[in-house]
Design a protein around this motif. Structure first.
Motif, PDB file in Angstrom:
ATOM      1  N   PHE A 158      -5.000  31.829   8.758  1.00 19.72           N
ATOM      2  CA  PHE A 158      -4.685  33.193   8.312  1.00 19.72           C
ATOM      3  C   PHE A 158      -5.788  33.789   7.428  1.00 19.72           C
ATOM      4  N   ASN A 159      -6.263  33.022   6.457  1.00 16.62           N
ATOM      5  CA  ASN A 159      -7.264  33.534   5.522  1.00 16.62           C
ATOM      6  C   ASN A 159      -8.693  33.145   5.903  1.00 16.62           C
ATOM      7  N   GLY A 160      -8.814  32.002   6.577  1.00 15.55           N
ATOM      8  CA  GLY A 160     -10.137  31.543   6.972  1.00 15.55           C
ATOM      9  C   GLY A 160     -10.504  30.216   6.321  1.00 15.55           C
ATOM     10  N   GLU A 161     -11.357  29.460   6.985  1.00 13.24           N
ATOM     11  CA  GLU A 161     -11.706  28.109   6.527  1.00 13.24           C
ATOM     12  C   GLU A 161     -12.470  28.104   5.212  1.00 13.24           C
ATOM     13  N   ASP A 162     -13.252  29.148   4.945  1.00 15.72           N
ATOM     14  CA  ASP A 162     -13.994  29.212   3.678  1.00 15.72           C
ATOM     15  C   ASP A 162     -13.047  29.236   2.492  1.00 15.72           C
ATOM     16  N   PHE A 163     -11.958  30.015   2.617  1.00 18.42           N
ATOM     17  CA  PHE A 163     -10.972  30.075   1.535  1.00 18.42           C
ATOM     18  C   PHE A 163     -10.290  28.721   1.363  1.00 18.42           C
ATOM     19  N   LEU A 164     -10.002  28.051   2.475  1.00 13.91           N
ATOM     20  CA  LEU A 164      -9.369  26.738   2.410  1.00 13.91           C
ATOM     21  C   LEU A 164     -10.272  25.741   1.706  1.00 13.91           C
ATOM     22  N   ASN A 165     -11.557  25.761   2.012  1.00 14.22           N
ATOM     23  CA  ASN A 165     -12.498  24.831   1.383  1.00 14.22           C
ATOM     24  C   ASN A 165     -12.540  25.035  -0.127  1.00 14.22           C
ATOM     25  N   ASN A 166     -12.497  26.284  -0.567  1.00 11.48           N
ATOM     26  CA  ASN A 166     -12.515  26.562  -2.005  1.00 11.48           C
ATOM     27  C   ASN A 166     -11.266  26.035  -2.692  1.00 11.48           C
ATOM     28  N   ILE A 167     -10.119  26.187  -2.027  1.00  8.14           N
ATOM     29  CA  ILE A 167      -8.858  25.696  -2.605  1.00  8.14           C
ATOM     30  C   ILE A 167      -8.828  24.169  -2.598  1.00  8.14           C
ATOM     31  N   SER A 168      -9.325  23.567  -1.523  1.00  9.46           N
ATOM     32  CA  SER A 168      -9.287  22.106  -1.384  1.00  9.46           C
ATOM     33  C   SER A 168     -10.078  21.410  -2.484  1.00  9.46           C
ATOM     34  N   LYS A 169     -11.079  22.083  -3.029  1.00  3.13           N
ATOM     35  CA  LYS A 169     -11.868  21.492  -4.110  1.00  3.13           C
ATOM     36  C   LYS A 169     -11.025  21.236  -5.346  1.00  3.13           C
ATOM     37  N   GLU A 170      -9.936  21.989  -5.493  1.00  2.12           N
ATOM     38  CA  GLU A 170      -9.053  21.818  -6.654  1.00  2.12           C
ATOM     39  C   GLU A 170      -8.106  20.626  -6.482  1.00  2.12           C
ATOM     40  N   SER A 217       2.341  40.135   4.550  1.00  5.87           N
ATOM     41  CA  SER A 217       1.231  39.400   5.156  1.00  5.87           C
ATOM     42  C   SER A 217      -0.098  40.080   4.844  1.00  5.87           C
ATOM     43  N   SER A 218      -0.123  41.394   4.916  1.00  5.87           N
ATOM     44  CA  SER A 218      -1.344  42.146   4.621  1.00  5.87           C
ATOM     45  C   SER A 218      -1.792  41.912   3.184  1.00  5.87           C
ATOM     46  N   ILE A 219      -0.854  41.927   2.259  1.00  3.33           N
ATOM     47  CA  ILE A 219      -1.176  41.677   0.845  1.00  3.33           C
ATOM     48  C   ILE A 219      -1.712  40.259   0.660  1.00  3.33           C
ATOM     49  N   LEU A 220      -1.106  39.296   1.363  1.00  2.00           N
ATOM     50  CA  LEU A 220      -1.480  37.889   1.202  1.00  2.00           C
ATOM     51  C   LEU A 220      -2.844  37.558   1.800  1.00  2.00           C
ATOM     52  N   LYS A 221      -3.419  38.447   2.582  1.00  3.28           N
ATOM     53  CA  LYS A 221      -4.777  38.239   3.081  1.00  3.28           C
ATOM     54  C   LYS A 221      -5.757  38.069   1.920  1.00  3.28           C
ATOM     55  N   GLU A 222      -5.454  38.720   0.799  1.00  4.33           N
ATOM     56  CA  GLU A 222      -6.318  38.670  -0.374  1.00  4.33           C
ATOM     57  C   GLU A 222      -5.917  37.572  -1.360  1.00  4.33           C
ATOM     58  N   HIS A 223      -4.900  36.787  -1.006  1.00  2.21           N
ATOM     59  CA  HIS A 223      -4.394  35.781  -1.952  1.00  2.21           C
ATOM     60  C   HIS A 223      -4.151  34.443  -1.246  1.00  2.21           C
ATOM     61  N   ASP A 262       0.223  27.682  -1.376  1.00  7.04           N
ATOM     62  CA  ASP A 262       1.388  27.170  -2.108  1.00  7.04           C
ATOM     63  C   ASP A 262       2.688  27.303  -1.317  1.00  7.04           C
ATOM     64  N   PHE A 263       2.783  28.336  -0.478  1.00  3.50           N
ATOM     65  CA  PHE A 263       4.051  28.594   0.215  1.00  3.50           C
ATOM     66  C   PHE A 263       4.055  28.172   1.685  1.00  3.50           C
ATOM     67  N   PHE A 264       2.877  28.125   2.317  1.00  2.71           N
ATOM     68  CA  PHE A 264       2.837  27.845   3.757  1.00  2.71           C
ATOM     69  C   PHE A 264       1.987  26.630   4.129  1.00  2.71           C
ATOM     70  N   GLY A 265       1.081  26.214   3.262  1.00  9.13           N
ATOM     71  CA  GLY A 265       0.286  25.019   3.533  1.00  9.13           C
ATOM     72  C   GLY A 265      -1.133  25.315   3.976  1.00  9.13           C
ATOM     73  N   ARG A 266      -1.947  24.252   3.994  1.00 10.97           N
ATOM     74  CA  ARG A 266      -3.374  24.377   4.256  1.00 10.97           C
ATOM     75  C   ARG A 266      -3.695  24.890   5.652  1.00 10.97           C
ATOM     76  N   GLU A 267      -2.912  24.503   6.666  1.00  8.99           N
ATOM     77  CA  GLU A 267      -3.198  24.948   8.032  1.00  8.99           C
ATOM     78  C   GLU A 267      -3.015  26.457   8.181  1.00  8.99           C
ATOM     79  N   TRP A 268      -2.075  27.015   7.421  1.00  6.34           N
ATOM     80  CA  TRP A 268      -1.876  28.460   7.469  1.00  6.34           C
ATOM     81  C   TRP A 268      -3.008  29.190   6.755  1.00  6.34           C
ATOM     82  N   VAL A 269      -3.507  28.632   5.664  1.00  3.60           N
ATOM     83  CA  VAL A 269      -4.664  29.245   4.996  1.00  3.60           C
ATOM     84  C   VAL A 269      -5.850  29.272   5.954  1.00  3.60           C
ATOM     85  N   LYS A 270      -6.050  28.158   6.642  1.00  7.50           N
ATOM     86  CA  LYS A 270      -7.172  28.052   7.581  1.00  7.50           C
ATOM     87  C   LYS A 270      -7.057  29.089   8.702  1.00  7.50           C
TER      88      LYS A 270
END
Length: 204
Positions: A174-186, A152-158, A164-172
């Motif tokens: 766990f990693n933060g909404e800014d990271f989710l927004n960047n991924i959603s653009k793809e 989990s600690s390693i995945l904070k940076e990825h 890919d493995f847990f879905g958008r709600e987990w990115v939001k």
């Protein structure tokens, strides 16, 4: 050139429950299927070694000599063993190292990474790990643990791997909404969308 089978690069098929809290520090790695847990470990190993320098060793049913993944590490290898367990006891760590020492990858490696979907927090397990770490160090091999907390600690940076493995709600969460927004653009499908899509195809 990599020889990993193509299924290793498809999105996760595990149905992971969405997060309840808005801010999460540990991912539900234990909810992944075995195959997806192995693929997650491969993705993380590739972060260290590069996609073309890291492979799954063997296929289901073959003798794997105590490892599941290997990565090129200079003149030697980093060897990974993946265990999707609910709990880990001292005997499990001892057995993993014993098998590794008895097989051919022992002499080829300078790192042995023990990957598990549970945590290694119990004091007796930690003490056993430290003893085994010292034993392997005497042979020039670093013994590294990737448990649920460390992964989990390693995945904070990825966040892309989390997506890919847990879905958008987990990115939001766990990693933060800014990271989710960047991924959603793809406009990529996340793990939950892929699982639903596969279910719909199966029903058809």
């Amino acid at each position: 050139m990599t020889f990993n089978p193509s299924y290793l690069y498809t999105p996760s098929s595990s149905r992971v429950s969405p997060p309840i809290k808005s801010k999460i520090d540990v991912l539900p790695i234990d909810q992944l299927k075995w195959e997806d847990f192995e693929r997650l470990c491969l993705r993380l190993a590739q972060v260290d070694h590069g996609k073309s320098n890291c492979e799954v060793y063997g296929i289901k049913g073959q003798k794997q000599h105590g490892i599941d993944i290997f990565g090129y590490k200079g003149a030697k290898y980093a060897s990974y063993q993946c265990k999707r367990y609910q709990t880990i006891a001292e005997i499990d760590l001892e057995e993993a190292v014993k098998i590794f020492q008895e097989r051919k990858w022992f002499s080829k490696s300078n790192e042995f990474i023990f990957c598990t979907s549970c945590t290694l927090e119990k004091t007796q397990v930690q003490e056993k790990f430290l003893k085994l770490k010292n034993d392997l160090s005497a042979h020039g091999i670093a013994f590294i643990k990737w448990d649920k907390i460390q992964i989990s600690s390693i995945l904070k940076e990825h966040p892309q791997i989390v997506y890919d493995f847990f879905g958008r709600e987990w990115v939001k969460a766990f990693n933060g909404e800014d990271f989710l927004n960047n991924i959603s653009k793809e406009r990529r499908l996340d793990a939950v969308q892929i699982a639903n899509y596969r279910k719909q195809l199966f029903n058809v």
